[in-house]
Scaffold this active site. Structure first.
Site, PDB file in Angstrom:
ATOM      1  N   SER A  62       0.776  -1.240   0.000  1.00 41.26           N
ATOM      2  CA  SER A  62       0.000   0.000   0.000  1.00 41.26           C
ATOM      3  C   SER A  62       0.802   1.281   0.000  1.00 41.26           C
ATOM      4  CB  SER A  62      -0.937   0.013   1.196  1.00 41.26           C
ATOM      5  OG  SER A  62      -1.990  -0.852   0.916  1.00 41.26           O
ATOM      6  N   ALA A  72      -9.676 -14.244   3.463  1.00 40.60           N
ATOM      7  CA  ALA A  72     -10.156 -14.792   4.734  1.00 40.60           C
ATOM      8  C   ALA A  72      -9.311 -16.018   5.095  1.00 40.60           C
ATOM      9  CB  ALA A  72     -11.628 -15.155   4.632  1.00 40.60           C
TER      10      ALA A  72
HETATM   11  C1  REY Z   1      -4.198  -8.053   1.973  1.00 40.47           C
HETATM   12  C2  REY Z   1      -4.015  -9.341   2.686  1.00 40.47           C
HETATM   13  C3  REY Z   1      -3.496  -6.921   2.636  1.00 40.47           C
HETATM   14  C4  REY Z   1      -2.579  -9.668   3.007  1.00 40.47           C
HETATM   15  C5  REY Z   1      -3.826  -5.587   2.044  1.00 40.47           C
HETATM   16  N1  REY Z   1      -2.813  -4.954   1.481  1.00 40.47           N
HETATM   17  O1  REY Z   1      -4.943  -5.088   2.105  1.00 40.47           O
HETATM   18  C6  REY Z   1      -2.899  -3.626   1.006  1.00 40.47           C
HETATM   19  C7  REY Z   1      -2.184  -2.785   2.047  1.00 40.47           C
HETATM   20  C8  REY Z   1      -2.334  -3.517  -0.370  1.00 40.47           C
HETATM   21  O2  REY Z   1      -2.889  -2.148   2.837  1.00 40.47           O
HETATM   22  C9  REY Z   1      -2.380 -10.969   3.736  1.00 40.47           C
HETATM   23  N2  REY Z   1      -3.291 -11.145   4.814  1.00 40.47           N
HETATM   24  C10 REY Z   1      -0.952 -11.014   4.231  1.00 40.47           C
HETATM   25  C11 REY Z   1      -4.123 -12.177   4.884  1.00 40.47           C
HETATM   26  C12 REY Z   1      -5.012 -12.194   6.105  1.00 40.47           C
HETATM   27  O3  REY Z   1      -4.181 -13.025   4.034  1.00 40.47           O
HETATM   28  N3  REY Z   1      -5.828 -13.355   6.166  1.00 40.47           N
HETATM   29  O4  REY Z   1      -0.710 -10.682   5.415  1.00 40.47           O
HETATM   30  O5  REY Z   1      -0.094 -11.332   3.423  1.00 40.47           O
HETATM   31  O6  REY Z   1      -0.951  -2.796   2.081  1.00 40.47           O
END
Ligand code: REY
Length: 402
Positions: free
Chosen positions: A106, A165
């Site tokens: 992000s 999830a």
């Molecule tokens: C998405 C999930 C994280 C990541 C996200 N990233 O919204 C945006 C940001 C680009 O704010 C993933 N988490 C992980 C999971 C949770 O799978 N169950 O931690 O790799 O940076």
């Protein structure tokens, strides 16, 4: 005990050293610091010197907590400090390199906001206009403005909540997928809005998917073209790329390793993916040097008018130590200093990139795992080390204890 070597010049090449903290004058060819090298601005003079031993301890702790590797770089008025620990690649066992590229997640949102604020400067976009003025019928509520989108106050549900999830299965299901922006917005709109427009802060990737759509609609070009033309090129960010829907990181890079939800399951090498689920919300690739350059340029006023930068820095409080502007976070540190930047999470990479308000000192750090709250929390310590010096919080030694 890990030795921390300090010297001038390029990073020491001795891979036997597990950690290096190397202050050096910015190499020739790197963008000029805001003040002449070696001349401290009044703001810099008021900041404590970075705590390089503390920085080293933070990286060791991040690795002890489960990240295969970690790196950090501080740029302070022309003086550079670099630190690395652990492995860039568990397969080849190559040590982490200070210049390794990585996925910034992000932190991409700040780049997208910069492009849009430049379009405001060019009178092609109005922050308080409804998104639907530019993208008719896209959103179900005509009251949602561009400013609400860029400050996460639109109420648009974050579609990644459902998508990930189950962290590993969710990731594998989208690793090679190519989404259109409209498909991602449609995933969000399956859910009710989290709040009325403008009523509350609720962080959502959907907002910066909309930001990407605005960039493409207003310019007639891909976000990649606009990032390159407006930011990567002018700042000479040679390690920074937007390769969507490509899946690989160009050049020398750190591998990222997703931590599975079930304790004891092996880490998943998540380096290669389209990041199509994030695009303008999270798909940029960069290096610590380039992120430091970017935030120093932004906060130093070199990417937009002073009036637009002031809009970007107008903050809404999120919690006791965090506030959010337009694609820009503020973190209030333990020593009373506030810094501006963004955090990023993409599978296998946690990133922190922040700078002082005047852009005089910046730090960028990555740990090469995600879905591991302990690593995330530990890595936040780079901010204290970089900006609070020895007045910062103490960080635990390599035991990994918090
Ligand atoms: C998405 C999930 C994280 C990541 C996200 N990233 O919204 C945006 C940001 C680009 O704010 C993933 N988490 C992980 C999971 C949770 O799978 N169950 O931690 O790799 O940076």
């Amino acid at each position: 005990m890990v030795s921390a070597r300090v010297s001038r010049g390029a990073v020491l090449g001795a891979v036997a050293l597990s950690l290096l903290a190397v202050p050096a004058r910015a190499a020739a060819g790197e963008p000029r610091p805001p003040a002449a090298a070696g001349v401290k601005s009044p703001a810099a003079a008021g900041l404590p010197a970075p705590d390089t031993a503390g920085l080293a301890a933070v990286l060791r702790s991040a690795v002890a907590a489960g990240a295969p590797g970690a790196l950090a770089r501080i740029d302070d008025h022309g003086t550079v400090y670099r630190a690395t620990h652990g492995l860039a690649d568990r397969g080849t066992r190559r040590a982490m390199g200070a210049g390794d590229r990585f996925r910034v997640g992000s932190v991409t949102k700040t780049f997208s906001a910069v492009v849009l604020l430049q379009l405001v400067d060019e009178h092609r976009l109005t922050l308080d206009a409804p998104v639907n003025r530019y993208l008719p019928g896209l959103l179900p509520d005509d009251r949602i403005t561009v400013r609400q989108v860029l400050s996460h106050r639109s109420g648009l549900y974050d579609f990644t909540n459902d998508m990930f999830a189950d962290s590993v299965a969710g990731f594998e299901a989208v690793r090679d997928r190519v989404f259109t922006y409209r498909e991602l917005v449609a995933l969000s709109l399956r859910h009710p809005r989290t709040n009325a427009p403008g009523a509350a802060y609720s962080y959502s990737n959907t907002n910066f998917v909309v930001a990407g759509m605005l960039i493409e609609k207003l310019t007639g070009h891909s976000v990649r073209t606009e990032y390159e033309k407006r930011v990567f090129g002018p700042l000479k960010l040679r390690d920074t790329f937007y390769v969507h829907p490509g899946t690989t990181i160009p050049g020398t890079h750190a591998h990222g390793y997703l931590t599975p939800d079930r304790a004891g399951d092996p880490l998943v090498d998540s380096t290669d993916q389209t990041v199509s689920w994030a695009q303008s919300a999270g798909a940029i690739i960069s290096s610590a040097r380039d992120l430091d350059t970017f935030y120093r340029a932004l906060l130093g006023g070199r990417l937009m008018s002073a009036a637009r930068l002031a809009e970007m820095e107008k903050m809404n409080r999120v919690d006791a130590t965090t506030a959010y502007g337009l694609g820009l976070r503020r973190r209030d540190l333990s020593c009373g200093i506030s810094v501006y930047g963004h955090t990023g999470t993409v599978q296998g990479y946690y990133t922190y990139a922040f700078a002082t308000k005047d852009g005089g000192r910046s730090v960028a750090a990555v740990a090469t795992t995600s879905n591991n709250g302990k690593v995330l929390k530990t890595l936040a310590g780079v901010l204290d080390s970089a900006f609070c010096g020895k007045q910062g919080k103490r960080w635990p030694e390599a035991s990994g204890k918090e």
